[in-house]
Design a protein around this motif. Structure first.
Motif, short mmCIF file in Angstrom:
data_model
loop_
_atom_site.label_atom_id
_atom_site.label_comp_id
_atom_site.label_asym_id
_atom_site.label_seq_id
_atom_site.Cartn_x
_atom_site.Cartn_y
_atom_site.Cartn_z
N UNK A 1 0.84 -1.20 0.00
CA UNK A 1 0.00 0.00 0.00
C UNK A 1 0.87 1.24 0.00
N UNK A 168 -1.15 27.74 1.14
CA UNK A 168 -1.79 26.64 0.40
C UNK A 168 -1.19 26.47 -0.98
N UNK A 169 -0.73 27.57 -1.59
CA UNK A 169 -0.14 27.46 -2.92
C UNK A 169 1.10 26.58 -2.86
N UNK A 171 2.04 24.52 -0.34
CA UNK A 171 1.72 23.20 0.20
C UNK A 171 1.09 22.31 -0.86
N UNK A 172 0.09 22.85 -1.59
CA UNK A 172 -0.61 22.04 -2.56
C UNK A 172 0.28 21.60 -3.70
N UNK A 173 1.12 22.51 -4.18
CA UNK A 173 2.01 22.16 -5.27
C UNK A 173 2.97 21.05 -4.88
N UNK A 175 2.83 19.00 -2.26
CA UNK A 175 2.16 17.75 -1.88
C UNK A 175 1.69 16.99 -3.12
N UNK A 212 8.18 27.36 -7.11
CA UNK A 212 7.30 27.67 -5.98
C UNK A 212 8.05 28.40 -4.87
N UNK A 215 8.25 31.89 -6.08
CA UNK A 215 6.98 32.61 -6.03
C UNK A 215 6.63 32.98 -4.60
N UNK A 219 6.24 36.87 -3.71
CA UNK A 219 4.96 37.42 -3.30
C UNK A 219 5.06 38.03 -1.91
N UNK B 60 2.01 31.71 -11.24
CA UNK B 60 1.86 31.22 -9.87
C UNK B 60 0.57 31.70 -9.26
N UNK B 61 0.22 32.96 -9.51
CA UNK B 61 -1.03 33.49 -8.96
C UNK B 61 -2.22 32.81 -9.61
N UNK B 63 -2.35 29.94 -10.81
CA UNK B 63 -2.39 28.53 -10.42
C UNK B 63 -3.09 28.31 -9.09
N UNK B 64 -3.19 29.39 -8.29
CA UNK B 64 -3.69 29.25 -6.92
C UNK B 64 -5.01 28.50 -6.86
N UNK B 67 -4.68 24.88 -7.35
CA UNK B 67 -4.08 24.23 -6.20
C UNK B 67 -5.09 24.12 -5.06
N UNK B 68 -5.97 25.11 -4.92
CA UNK B 68 -7.03 24.98 -3.92
C UNK B 68 -7.88 23.74 -4.22
N UNK B 70 -6.96 21.12 -5.81
CA UNK B 70 -6.15 19.93 -5.54
C UNK B 70 -6.12 19.63 -4.04
N UNK B 71 -5.94 20.70 -3.22
CA UNK B 71 -5.90 20.50 -1.76
C UNK B 71 -7.24 19.99 -1.27
N UNK B 74 -7.46 16.37 -2.09
CA UNK B 74 -6.64 15.57 -1.16
C UNK B 74 -7.34 15.43 0.18
N UNK B 78 -8.04 11.84 1.56
CA UNK B 78 -7.13 11.27 2.55
C UNK B 78 -7.35 11.77 3.96
N UNK B 87 -6.34 7.21 7.22
CA UNK B 87 -6.27 6.58 5.89
C UNK B 87 -6.42 5.06 5.99
N UNK B 88 -5.98 4.48 7.12
CA UNK B 88 -6.06 3.03 7.25
C UNK B 88 -7.52 2.58 7.29
N UNK B 91 -8.91 2.87 3.74
CA UNK B 91 -8.47 1.82 2.86
C UNK B 91 -9.16 0.51 3.21
#
Lengths: 230, 96
Positions: A1, A168-169, A171-173, A175, A212, A215, A219, B60-61, B63-64, B67-68, B70-71, B74, B78, B87-88, B91
């Motif tokens: 896993x 979050x920008x 962290x998300x990238x 992660x 990142x 950036x 910023x 980058x801006x 993309x924010x 990424x939100x 994506x977070x 996640x 998870x 997570x265990x 699963x």
């Protein structure tokens, strides 16, 4: 896993409610701190022999190039009166760069933990407020009730959103890259794992990581420079 | 009879997929940023360095939002607060 979560190795119990966890993030941060501090000490010891009149050594050339590039870049978004903040931003950039790239060495990136990126973003937030109140106390306060006092909650929300979006920008990238890499290592067949990850490491760890880190620093610097005004 | 958490997991997976859909518009926006940068460089090749730096910041801006999403995906997958945050457990219910 395949497991993406942060591993807890040990803990230090202070009181019943306050427990310090020693996680993979902590260990990786210590390693990066050690590398950076050792490098700093080496450069400091070497720099005693550096002579501005003589031909520069190789390390001297590299270090001067780094510092000069950063200084030029710092000047482009902040004025001279903020020069005392330049070492902080350089350190921030070095730490973020090393921790984003550390995925190449098989470490779980420290920046793939919101507990690292959020405090860093909070320090940026504190710097923004500190610089704003130090140089333009009146207009900084007045900025909260622009265009009129009805916008006060909105402006406060806007200020509080800065550290959250910054953290979050990053962290998300990181992660996302880490999860993709560990999925590849955990699930792909052995033949695929031989050469193919190099390209992905190149993108997710080195290119995206450096971008990142850049950036995040830029910023924070832009916000601080805007708060300080001219 | 299914496990009562099965529906929560089903919903979370679909919600995670929907949260990632904003990538479409974000990619369009980043394409606009890159196109504008290319136009700028074509018009003024000597300003290439400054334009590239600004383009990366703009990307980058832009993309924010992706990424939100994506977070959020996640978190739904998870660290879902509706499912015992482990997570265990997740699963195990999924069948591993």
């Amino acid at each position: 896993m395949v497991d993406f979560s942060i591993e807890v190795y040990s803990y230090i119990r202070v009181t019943d409610n306050v427990v310090f966890l020693i996680t993979s993030t902590t260990i990786a941060t210590w390693i990066i701190m050690g590398v950076l501090i050792a490098f700093g000490i080496v450069v400091r010891i070497q720099s005693r022999q550096w002579d501005p009149v003589k031909k520069p050594t190789r390390l001297q050339n590299i270090m001067e190039m780094c510092v000069e590039t950063f200084e030029k870049f710092f000047r482009s978004s902040a004025s001279e009166k903020l020069d005392y903040l330049a070492p902080w931003f350089f350190t921030l950039f070095a730490f973020l760069l090393f921790s984003n790239i550390s995925g190449v060495f098989g470490i779980r990136n420290p920046t793939a933990d919101w507990g690292v990126t959020f405090p860093l973003a909070v320090t940026s937030f504190i710097l923004i407020q500190f610089v704003g109140f130090r140089y333009h106390p009146k207009s900084h306060l007045k900025g909260f009730i622009e265009p009129n006092f009805l916008f006060l909650p909105l402006n406060i929300m806007g200020e509080l959103a800065k550290p959250i979006s910054l953290s979050f920008r990053l962290f998300g990238n990181i992660l996302g890259g880490f999860i993709l890499m560990s999925l590849l290592y955990g699930l792909a067949p052995f033949v695929v794992r031989l050469i193919f990850p190099v390209a992905l490491h190149l993108y997710f760890d080195i290119a995206a990581g450096a971008l990142q880190a850049f950036i995040f620093t830029v910023l924070s610097l832009t916000f601080v420079g805007l708060a300080a005004g001219d | 009879m299914h496990h009562p958490l099965a529906f929560v997991i089903f919903g979370a997976q679909i919600a995670a997929a929907i949260a990632l859909l904003n990538g479409f518009l974000v990619t369009l926006g980043q394409g606009k940023v890159a196109a504008a940068a290319v136009e700028g460089v074509a018009r003024q090749p000597e300003a290439r360095g400054a334009i590239t730096t600004t383009m990366f910041i703009g990307c980058g801006l832009a993309e924010t939002t992706a990424v939100y999403g994506l977070v959020i995906a996640f978190i739904l997958l998870f660290a879902n607060p509706l499912i015992n945050n482990n997570i265990d457990n997740l699963m195990r219910f999924v069948g591993y």
